[in-house]
Design a protein around this motif. Structure first.
Motif, mmCIF file in Angstrom:
data_model
loop_
_atom_site.group_PDB
_atom_site.id
_atom_site.type_symbol
_atom_site.label_atom_id
_atom_site.label_comp_id
_atom_site.label_asym_id
_atom_site.label_seq_id
_atom_site.Cartn_x
_atom_site.Cartn_y
_atom_site.Cartn_z
ATOM 1 N N GLN A 1 0.554 -1.186 -0.057
ATOM 2 C CA GLN A 1 -0.154 -0.041 0.181
ATOM 3 C C GLN A 1 0.732 1.324 -0.044
ATOM 4 O O GLN A 1 0.604 2.175 -0.537
ATOM 5 C CB GLN A 1 -0.926 -0.082 1.408
ATOM 6 N N VAL A 2 1.855 1.214 0.723
ATOM 7 C CA VAL A 2 2.908 2.277 0.822
ATOM 8 C C VAL A 2 3.542 2.640 -0.635
ATOM 9 O O VAL A 2 3.556 3.515 -1.193
ATOM 10 C CB VAL A 2 4.106 2.271 1.936
ATOM 11 N N ASP A 3 4.109 1.312 -1.252
ATOM 12 C CA ASP A 3 4.685 1.427 -2.345
ATOM 13 C C ASP A 3 3.740 1.923 -3.597
ATOM 14 O O ASP A 3 4.113 2.553 -4.370
ATOM 15 C CB ASP A 3 5.182 0.133 -2.700
ATOM 16 N N ALA A 4 2.453 1.737 -3.610
ATOM 17 C CA ALA A 4 1.485 2.154 -4.572
ATOM 18 C C ALA A 4 1.029 3.428 -4.264
ATOM 19 O O ALA A 4 0.393 4.114 -4.858
ATOM 20 C CB ALA A 4 0.155 1.207 -4.308
ATOM 21 N N ARG B 1 10.050 1.346 -3.877
ATOM 22 C CA ARG B 1 10.142 1.771 -5.220
ATOM 23 C C ARG B 1 11.085 2.860 -5.341
ATOM 24 O O ARG B 1 10.900 3.883 -4.589
ATOM 25 C CB ARG B 1 8.996 1.890 -5.955
ATOM 26 N N SER B 2 11.838 3.002 -6.436
ATOM 27 C CA SER B 2 12.677 4.053 -6.617
ATOM 28 C C SER B 2 11.895 5.142 -7.455
ATOM 29 O O SER B 2 11.108 5.002 -8.162
ATOM 30 C CB SER B 2 14.081 3.872 -7.187
#
Length: 71
Positions: free
Chosen positions: A58-61, A70-71
């Motif tokens: 959820q954080v990455d999205a 993710r970079s």
């Protein structure tokens, strides 16, 4: 004393678990129940492990505040 597991799960299993939680969420009375069911189905040691994977996804999205992987 803090317990640190040496068990490492492959990225494919983590991704599958996150997808499965999203897919079965509406079949359970809560997200936690869905997470527990997925953890049991996939043989993950604890539901908390799967919960952490879901939260990080959820954080990455960008759907949840936090530090993205993710970079």
């Amino acid at each position: 004393m803090k317990f640190v597991s040496s068990k490492k799960y492959p990225p494919e299993l983590r991704e599958r678990a996150v997808r499965m939680v999203a897919e079965v969420r509406d079949q359970h009375e809560s997200e936690w129940a869905a997470i527990g069911a997925v953890a049991d189905l996939l043989g993950v040691g604890t539901a908390e492990t799967v919960r952490k994977w879901v939260r990080q996804d959820q954080v990455d999205a960008g759907a949840r505040p936090g530090t993205s992987r993710r970079s």
